[in-house]
Design a protein around this motif. Structure first.
Motif, mmCIF file in Angstrom:
data_model
loop_
_atom_site.group_PDB
_atom_site.id
_atom_site.type_symbol
_atom_site.label_atom_id
_atom_site.label_comp_id
_atom_site.label_asym_id
_atom_site.label_seq_id
_atom_site.Cartn_x
_atom_site.Cartn_y
_atom_site.Cartn_z
ATOM 1 N N VAL A 1 -39.586 -2.732 -18.936
ATOM 2 C CA VAL A 1 -40.399 -3.850 -19.415
ATOM 3 C C VAL A 1 -40.841 -4.630 -18.188
ATOM 4 C CG1 VAL A 1 -40.429 -6.021 -20.707
ATOM 5 C CG2 VAL A 1 -39.180 -4.043 -21.614
ATOM 6 N N GLN A 2 -42.135 -4.928 -18.118
ATOM 7 C CA GLN A 2 -42.652 -5.681 -16.974
ATOM 8 C C GLN A 2 -43.240 -7.003 -17.430
ATOM 9 O OE1 GLN A 2 -44.972 -4.055 -13.406
ATOM 10 N NE2 GLN A 2 -46.605 -5.007 -14.588
ATOM 11 N N LEU A 3 -42.779 -8.070 -16.809
ATOM 12 C CA LEU A 3 -43.341 -9.403 -17.003
ATOM 13 C C LEU A 3 -44.142 -9.736 -15.751
ATOM 14 C CD1 LEU A 3 -43.622 -12.344 -18.031
ATOM 15 C CD2 LEU A 3 -41.358 -12.781 -17.060
ATOM 16 N N ALA A 4 -45.434 -10.006 -15.899
ATOM 17 C CA ALA A 4 -46.297 -10.313 -14.761
ATOM 18 C C ALA A 4 -46.927 -11.684 -14.950
ATOM 19 C CB ALA A 4 -47.384 -9.250 -14.609
ATOM 20 N N VAL A 5 -46.848 -12.517 -13.924
ATOM 21 C CA VAL A 5 -47.467 -13.844 -13.928
ATOM 22 C C VAL A 5 -48.505 -13.860 -12.819
ATOM 23 C CG1 VAL A 5 -47.101 -16.328 -13.679
ATOM 24 C CG2 VAL A 5 -45.344 -14.917 -14.769
ATOM 25 N N SER A 6 -49.779 -14.032 -13.198
ATOM 26 C CA SER A 6 -50.883 -13.949 -12.235
ATOM 27 C C SER A 6 -51.631 -15.273 -12.166
ATOM 28 C CB SER A 6 -51.873 -12.851 -12.643
ATOM 29 O OG SER A 6 -51.226 -11.613 -12.803
ATOM 30 N N ASP A 7 -52.062 -15.629 -10.954
ATOM 31 C CA ASP A 7 -52.906 -16.821 -10.791
ATOM 32 C C ASP A 7 -54.202 -16.427 -10.101
ATOM 33 O OD1 ASP A 7 -52.814 -17.237 -7.792
ATOM 34 O OD2 ASP A 7 -50.668 -17.403 -8.204
ATOM 35 N N GLU A 8 -55.143 -17.365 -10.061
ATOM 36 C CA GLU A 8 -56.441 -17.125 -9.432
ATOM 37 C C GLU A 8 -56.629 -18.047 -8.238
ATOM 38 O OE1 GLU A 8 -59.165 -17.643 -12.659
ATOM 39 O OE2 GLU A 8 -58.601 -15.755 -13.624
ATOM 40 N N GLY A 9 -55.516 -18.297 -7.533
ATOM 41 C CA GLY A 9 -55.587 -19.154 -6.354
ATOM 42 C C GLY A 9 -55.942 -18.382 -5.108
ATOM 43 N N SER B 1 -44.538 -22.457 -12.870
ATOM 44 C CA SER B 1 -44.769 -23.675 -12.094
ATOM 45 C C SER B 1 -45.570 -23.374 -10.833
ATOM 46 C CB SER B 1 -43.428 -24.316 -11.730
ATOM 47 O OG SER B 1 -43.605 -25.450 -10.913
ATOM 48 N N ASN B 2 -45.179 -22.309 -10.107
ATOM 49 C CA ASN B 2 -45.912 -21.934 -8.901
ATOM 50 C C ASN B 2 -47.344 -21.524 -9.213
ATOM 51 O OD1 ASN B 2 -43.851 -22.464 -7.171
ATOM 52 N ND2 ASN B 2 -43.383 -20.345 -6.658
ATOM 53 N N ALA B 3 -47.512 -20.724 -10.269
ATOM 54 C CA ALA B 3 -48.847 -20.237 -10.622
ATOM 55 C C ALA B 3 -49.788 -21.400 -10.939
ATOM 56 C CB ALA B 3 -48.759 -19.282 -11.810
ATOM 57 N N ILE B 4 -49.288 -22.400 -11.666
ATOM 58 C CA ILE B 4 -50.122 -23.569 -12.000
ATOM 59 C C ILE B 4 -50.396 -24.406 -10.755
ATOM 60 C CG2 ILE B 4 -50.186 -25.723 -13.316
ATOM 61 C CD1 ILE B 4 -48.510 -24.265 -15.485
ATOM 62 N N LYS B 5 -49.372 -24.589 -9.907
ATOM 63 C CA LYS B 5 -49.545 -25.386 -8.677
ATOM 64 C C LYS B 5 -50.637 -24.808 -7.788
ATOM 65 C CE LYS B 5 -44.829 -27.087 -7.976
ATOM 66 N NZ LYS B 5 -43.627 -26.937 -7.114
ATOM 67 N N PHE B 6 -50.678 -23.487 -7.677
ATOM 68 C CA PHE B 6 -51.583 -22.863 -6.725
ATOM 69 C C PHE B 6 -52.899 -22.400 -7.364
ATOM 70 C CE2 PHE B 6 -47.408 -22.583 -4.767
ATOM 71 C CZ PHE B 6 -47.683 -23.025 -3.470
ATOM 72 N N SER B 7 -53.127 -22.825 -8.600
ATOM 73 C CA SER B 7 -54.375 -22.472 -9.273
ATOM 74 C C SER B 7 -55.348 -23.653 -9.211
ATOM 75 C CB SER B 7 -54.125 -22.116 -10.743
ATOM 76 O OG SER B 7 -53.426 -20.902 -10.846
ATOM 77 N N PRO B 8 -56.598 -23.402 -8.870
ATOM 78 C CA PRO B 8 -57.595 -24.479 -8.888
ATOM 79 C C PRO B 8 -57.968 -24.846 -10.324
ATOM 80 C CG PRO B 8 -58.291 -22.597 -7.532
ATOM 81 C CD PRO B 8 -57.148 -22.142 -8.372
ATOM 82 N N ALA B 9 -58.461 -26.054 -10.515
ATOM 83 C CA ALA B 9 -58.929 -26.482 -11.840
ATOM 84 C C ALA B 9 -60.038 -25.551 -12.316
ATOM 85 C CB ALA B 9 -59.436 -27.919 -11.772
ATOM 86 N N GLY B 10 -60.015 -25.273 -13.619
ATOM 87 C CA GLY B 10 -61.033 -24.406 -14.202
ATOM 88 C C GLY B 10 -60.684 -22.932 -14.158
ATOM 89 N N HIS B 11 -59.520 -22.591 -13.623
ATOM 90 C CA HIS B 11 -59.090 -21.196 -13.578
ATOM 91 C C HIS B 11 -57.899 -20.976 -14.516
ATOM 92 C CE1 HIS B 11 -61.494 -19.716 -10.064
ATOM 93 N NE2 HIS B 11 -61.630 -21.022 -9.905
ATOM 94 N N ASP B 12 -57.527 -19.715 -14.669
ATOM 95 C CA ASP B 12 -56.471 -19.352 -15.616
ATOM 96 C C ASP B 12 -55.225 -18.830 -14.919
ATOM 97 O OD1 ASP B 12 -58.018 -19.999 -17.817
ATOM 98 O OD2 ASP B 12 -58.851 -17.966 -17.981
ATOM 99 N N VAL B 13 -54.096 -19.033 -15.593
ATOM 100 C CA VAL B 13 -52.841 -18.360 -15.268
ATOM 101 C C VAL B 13 -52.567 -17.395 -16.405
ATOM 102 C CG1 VAL B 13 -50.345 -18.617 -15.049
ATOM 103 C CG2 VAL B 13 -51.869 -20.215 -13.870
ATOM 104 N N ARG B 14 -52.337 -16.147 -16.053
ATOM 105 C CA ARG B 14 -52.134 -15.132 -17.099
ATOM 106 C C ARG B 14 -50.685 -14.642 -17.066
ATOM 107 N NH1 ARG B 14 -55.414 -9.476 -17.195
ATOM 108 N NH2 ARG B 14 -54.075 -9.134 -15.381
ATOM 109 N N VAL B 15 -50.060 -14.637 -18.224
ATOM 110 C CA VAL B 15 -48.705 -14.105 -18.389
ATOM 111 C C VAL B 15 -48.829 -12.856 -19.256
ATOM 112 C CG1 VAL B 15 -46.376 -14.538 -19.228
ATOM 113 C CG2 VAL B 15 -47.712 -16.409 -18.222
#
Length: 396
Positions: free
Chosen positions: A322-330, A299-313
Motif C-alpha cells: 500500500v502506498q500513501l503519497a503526499v504531493s505538493d506543487e511548490g 503540514s509540510n506540503a501546505i507550508k511549501f505550496s503557493p496560494a492557488g495550488h493543490d496538495v494531493r493525497v
C-alpha cells in the motif's frame, strides 16, 4: 661456542677471513658480527645459567652499559624489573622445552635507573645431544608505542568524560523539552477553547473579527504541531513509547485527518485533494505514529505550496503493498540537498511560501516512525516542480 655453532649452520669455516667497511674503515667480517652488530633491535645470548655471553651495540646503547660491564658478569635478571623477570621465569621452562618464546612484554632498567618497555622473543640453542646450551634473544624497544598507547588512553578518558557530559546535557535537554512542551499545551488548549466560544457568537462579530479568530486558530494549530514535534523527538531520543501495531483502515483514517487540515489549507488558499480507489485499504500501523507521519507530511506540503495550488493525497494498493503519497506543487528540493532531507533540525534552501515557521524536525520524525512501524519513506522531486513523499506499507 655460539660462533662455532652458527658457522656450522651457515657452512662457513671458523677461520674465514673477510672485511666490511664501516665509517670508512675496514673491519673484520663474519656472519655473527653482522647479526649482532647491524640488527635494528637489541640482541643478546645467555648461557644456561642466565649469564649474558654476547650482546650487540644497539642493546648496549639502550641500556647505557659497556660490553665489559655486562658480558659474563650480568644476567637478564639484573637488567629487568623484578616483575618483568618473574614473568620471564614463568615462560623460561617453555623456552627450554619447546625451543622458543614469543612476544613477551618486559621492562628493562638502564644503568641510570630509567625504565624502558620492550618486547622479547627468544629461541633455544641445543647441542648434538639435544641439551640446552644457550638462548638467543631479540629485544624490540617499544617506547614510542607505549607513549602512543598512553596518549590514546588519555584521549579515550577525555572522550569518556566528554561523552558523559554530553549525555547529561542531553538528558537535561530532554527533561526541559518534556516539561516546556507539556506546560505549553495547557495555555494553548485554553486559547483554543476561547476561540471556539467566540465562534459560537459569530453573528455578533464583524467580518474582520471572524478573520482574526480564524487567524488565531491557524496559529494555534501551527504552535500545537511544533510542540508535538518537540515531544516526538524527545520520545525518540529517550527510546520510549514503542509502537503498538494494529490493523488500520487507511482510507477512513486519512479522511478524518484531512478534515482537520481543511481550515489551515483554506486559510492559505491551498486545495486539498484526496484520491483513493477503495473505501477500505488496511495496513498494520500504530495509529499515533501514523497520525504523526501524515500530519507532518500534510503540514509540510501546505507550508511549501503557493496560494492557488493543490496538495494531493493519493492511496494506491496492490496485493503486496500500500502506498500513501503526499504531493505538493511548490518549488521542490534541490538535488544536492536531497541527502539532507530526513536529518534532524535540517532547514533547506526552499522556504515556506507564506513565511510559516519550521523546526526542521518533521521529516526526521516521519522517517523514524515509518521505520518503527515497518514502513519505508522516500521522496521524488524535480526542482521547480514540487515534491512527492511516499510511505510504503505491506498489504494485509
Amino acid at each position: 661456542m655460539e660462533k662455532e655453532f652458527v658457522n656450522k649452520i651457515i657452512g662457513q669455516p671458523s677461520d674465514f677471513n673477510a672485511f666490511i667497511k664501516r665509517d670508512g674503515r675496514l673491519i673484520p667480517y663474519d656472519n655473527l658480527s653482522i647479526v649482532y652488530g647491524n640488527t635494528p633491535v637489541g640482541y643478546h645470548s645467555t648461557d644456561p645459567a642466565g649469564k649474558i655471553i654476547l650482546i650487540n651495540d644497539v642493546e648496549l646503547k639502550w641500556l647505557g652499559y659497556t660490553r665489559e660491564e655486562i658480558v659474563k658478569k650480568m644476567t637478564w635478571e639484573d637488567l629487568c624489573t623484578a616483575e618483568s623477570y618473574d614473568r620471564f621465569q614463568q615462560h623460561y621452562k617453555a623456552l627450554v622445552e619447546e625451543g622458543h618464546l614469543l612476544d613477551l612484554f618486559m621492562e628493562c632498567v638502564t644503568k641510570t635507573g630509567q625504565l624502558y618497555p620492550v618486547v622479547v622473543n627468544a629461541i633455544a640453542v641445543y647441542d648434538e645431544m639435544g641439551d640446552f646450551v644457550m638462548a638467543r634473544t631479540t629485544v624490540v624497544q617499544i617506547i614510542e608505542q607505549k607513549r602512543l598507547e598512553a596518549e590514546l588512553r588519555k584521549k579515550n578518558q577525555e572522550l569518556e568524560s566528554l561523552n558523559k557530559q554530553l549525555y547529561e546535557l542531553n538528558q537535561e535537554k530532554n527533561r526541559f523539552l518534556g516539561i516546556a512542551s507539556h506546560d505549553l499545551q495547557t495555555p494553548l488548549t485554553n486559547i483554543r477553547l476561547l476561540t471556539d466560544k467566540l465562534k459560537l457568537t459569530q453573528q455578533n462579530l464583524t467580518e474582520r473579527q471572524r478573520y482574526w479568530i480564524e487567524d488565531i486558530q491557524v496559529s494555534i494549530e501551527h504552535m500545537s504541531h511544533m510542540i508535538y514535534s518537540l515531544l516526538s523527538v524527545n520520545r525518540i531520543e529517550q527510546g520510549v513509547n514503542m509502537p503498538l501495531l494494529e490493523s488500520v483502515n487507511l482510507a477512513n483514517f486519512l479522511s478524518h485527518i484531512l478534515g482537520r487540515f481543511q481550515v489551515i489549507a483554506h486559510r492559505k488558499h491551498v486545495g486539498l485533494r484526496f484520491e483513493c480507489d477503495s473505501d477500505e485499504v488496511w495496513v498494520k500501523a500504530d495509529p499515533q505514529y501514523l497520525t504523526e507521519i501524515v500530519e507532518n507530511l500534510l503540514s509540510n506540503a501546505i507550508k511549501f505550496s503557493p496560494a492557488g495550488h493543490d496538495v494531493r493525497v493519493q492511496v494506491t494498493h496492490t496485493e503486496s503493498y500500500v502506498q500513501l503519497a503526499v504531493s505538493d506543487e511548490g518549488k521542490g528540493i534541490k538535488p544536492d540537498e536531497m541527502p539532507l532531507l530526513f536529518g534532524k533540525f535540517q532547514k533547506l534552501s526552499t522556504r515556506p511560501t507564506a513565511g510559516e515557521s519550521s523546526t526542521g524536525l518533521g521529516l526526521s520524525i516521519v522517517k523514524d516512525h515509518a521505520e518503527k512501524i515497518g514502513a519505508t519513506v522516500s521522496c521524488q522531486s524535480e526542482y521547480g516542480k514540487g515534491a512527492t513523499f511516499s510511505v510504503m506499507f505491506r498489504s494485509i
